[in-house]
Design a protein around this motif. Structure first.
Motif, short mmCIF file in Angstrom:
data_model
loop_
_atom_site.label_atom_id
_atom_site.label_comp_id
_atom_site.label_asym_id
_atom_site.label_seq_id
_atom_site.Cartn_x
_atom_site.Cartn_y
_atom_site.Cartn_z
N ASN A 2 0.83 -1.18 0.00
CA ASN A 2 0.00 0.00 0.00
C ASN A 2 0.88 1.25 0.00
OD1 ASN A 2 -1.76 2.14 0.76
ND2 ASN A 2 -3.14 0.65 1.66
N ALA A 3 0.50 2.27 -0.76
CA ALA A 3 1.28 3.50 -0.85
C ALA A 3 1.32 4.25 0.48
CB ALA A 3 0.71 4.40 -1.94
N ARG A 4 0.37 4.00 1.37
CA ARG A 4 0.33 4.69 2.66
C ARG A 4 1.21 4.04 3.72
NH1 ARG A 4 -6.10 4.82 2.57
NH2 ARG A 4 -6.36 6.31 0.88
N LEU A 5 1.71 2.85 3.45
CA LEU A 5 2.49 2.11 4.44
C LEU A 5 3.68 2.89 4.98
CD1 LEU A 5 2.81 -0.47 6.10
CD2 LEU A 5 4.12 -1.42 4.20
N PRO A 6 4.51 3.53 4.15
CA PRO A 6 5.64 4.28 4.71
C PRO A 6 5.22 5.38 5.68
CG PRO A 6 5.93 3.99 2.35
CD PRO A 6 4.55 3.51 2.69
N VAL A 7 4.11 6.05 5.38
CA VAL A 7 3.62 7.11 6.25
C VAL A 7 3.15 6.53 7.58
CG1 VAL A 7 1.88 8.92 6.50
CG2 VAL A 7 2.96 8.53 4.28
N PHE A 41 -3.47 -2.45 21.43
CA PHE A 41 -4.67 -1.69 21.73
C PHE A 41 -5.17 -0.94 20.50
CE2 PHE A 41 -1.19 1.19 22.58
CZ PHE A 41 -1.61 2.38 22.04
N LEU A 42 -4.41 -1.02 19.40
CA LEU A 42 -4.80 -0.37 18.16
C LEU A 42 -4.33 -1.22 16.99
CD1 LEU A 42 -5.84 2.18 16.60
CD2 LEU A 42 -3.49 2.99 16.70
N MET A 43 -5.21 -1.39 16.00
CA MET A 43 -4.83 -2.11 14.79
C MET A 43 -5.17 -1.25 13.58
SD MET A 43 -5.94 -6.01 15.48
CE MET A 43 -7.47 -5.65 16.32
N ILE A 44 -4.25 -1.22 12.63
CA ILE A 44 -4.47 -0.51 11.38
C ILE A 44 -4.47 -1.57 10.29
CG2 ILE A 44 -3.56 1.20 9.79
CD1 ILE A 44 -2.19 2.50 12.23
N SER A 45 -5.54 -1.59 9.50
CA SER A 45 -5.67 -2.63 8.49
C SER A 45 -6.18 -2.04 7.19
CB SER A 45 -6.66 -3.69 9.00
OG SER A 45 -6.90 -4.64 7.99
N THR A 46 -5.73 -2.62 6.08
CA THR A 46 -6.24 -2.21 4.78
C THR A 46 -7.13 -3.28 4.17
OG1 THR A 46 -4.28 -3.10 3.69
CG2 THR A 46 -4.23 -0.77 4.28
N LYS A 47 -7.14 -4.47 4.78
CA LYS A 47 -7.95 -5.57 4.25
C LYS A 47 -8.72 -6.23 5.38
CE LYS A 47 -4.79 -6.91 0.59
NZ LYS A 47 -3.98 -8.01 0.05
N GLN A 48 -9.91 -6.62 5.09
CA GLN A 48 -10.75 -7.43 5.97
C GLN A 48 -10.72 -7.00 7.44
OE1 GLN A 48 -9.29 -11.37 5.29
NE2 GLN A 48 -10.21 -11.52 3.28
N PRO A 49 -11.04 -5.74 7.75
CA PRO A 49 -11.03 -5.34 9.16
C PRO A 49 -12.01 -6.15 10.01
CG PRO A 49 -12.05 -3.65 7.80
CD PRO A 49 -11.46 -4.69 6.87
N GLU A 50 -13.08 -6.64 9.40
CA GLU A 50 -14.05 -7.43 10.17
C GLU A 50 -13.41 -8.73 10.67
OE1 GLU A 50 -14.28 -8.41 5.89
OE2 GLU A 50 -14.51 -6.54 6.94
N LEU A 51 -12.45 -9.29 9.93
CA LEU A 51 -11.76 -10.48 10.39
C LEU A 51 -10.95 -10.18 11.63
CD1 LEU A 51 -10.70 -13.40 10.09
CD2 LEU A 51 -8.90 -12.46 8.64
N LEU A 52 -10.19 -9.11 11.61
CA LEU A 52 -9.38 -8.74 12.78
C LEU A 52 -10.25 -8.40 13.97
CD1 LEU A 52 -6.51 -6.64 11.21
CD2 LEU A 52 -6.37 -8.96 12.11
N CYS A 53 -11.33 -7.68 13.75
CA CYS A 53 -12.21 -7.30 14.85
C CYS A 53 -12.84 -8.52 15.50
CB CYS A 53 -13.30 -6.36 14.37
SG CYS A 53 -12.67 -4.73 13.94
N SER A 54 -13.12 -9.53 14.72
CA SER A 54 -13.74 -10.74 15.30
C SER A 54 -12.74 -11.54 16.12
CB SER A 54 -14.32 -11.61 14.18
OG SER A 54 -13.28 -12.18 13.40
N LEU A 55 -11.45 -11.29 15.93
CA LEU A 55 -10.44 -12.04 16.67
C LEU A 55 -10.11 -11.42 18.00
CD1 LEU A 55 -7.98 -12.83 13.76
CD2 LEU A 55 -9.64 -14.36 14.80
N VAL A 56 -10.38 -10.15 18.17
CA VAL A 56 -10.01 -9.46 19.41
C VAL A 56 -11.05 -9.66 20.47
CG1 VAL A 56 -9.46 -7.21 20.39
CG2 VAL A 56 -8.76 -7.77 18.08
#
Length: 56
Positions: A2-7, A41-56
């Motif tokens: 992702n182009a935003r990753l370095p930032v 305590f914080l996650m930044i995701s570009t794909k499938q945020p619902e998957l990560l949210c279901s794991l926490v």
């Protein structure tokens, strides 16, 4: 990549936090274990945020 990753990585480093890369190729149990071990305590995701949210 992702182009935003370095930032995002620069912001994480400047804030004194840690970057823990997660791969969607890992089984959900492994991702859950990594998140719990990191005490994230914080996650930044570009794909499938619902998957990560279901794991926490």
């Amino acid at each position: 990549m992702n182009a935003r990753l370095p930032v995002v990585l620069l912001g994480i480093m400047k804030s004194g936090c840690a970057y823990v890369p997660l791969s969607y190729f890992h089984p959900p149990e492994r991702i859950r274990s990594i998140i719990e071990d990191a005490s994230a305590f914080l996650m930044i995701s570009t794909k499938q945020p619902e998957l990560l949210c279901s794991l926490v």
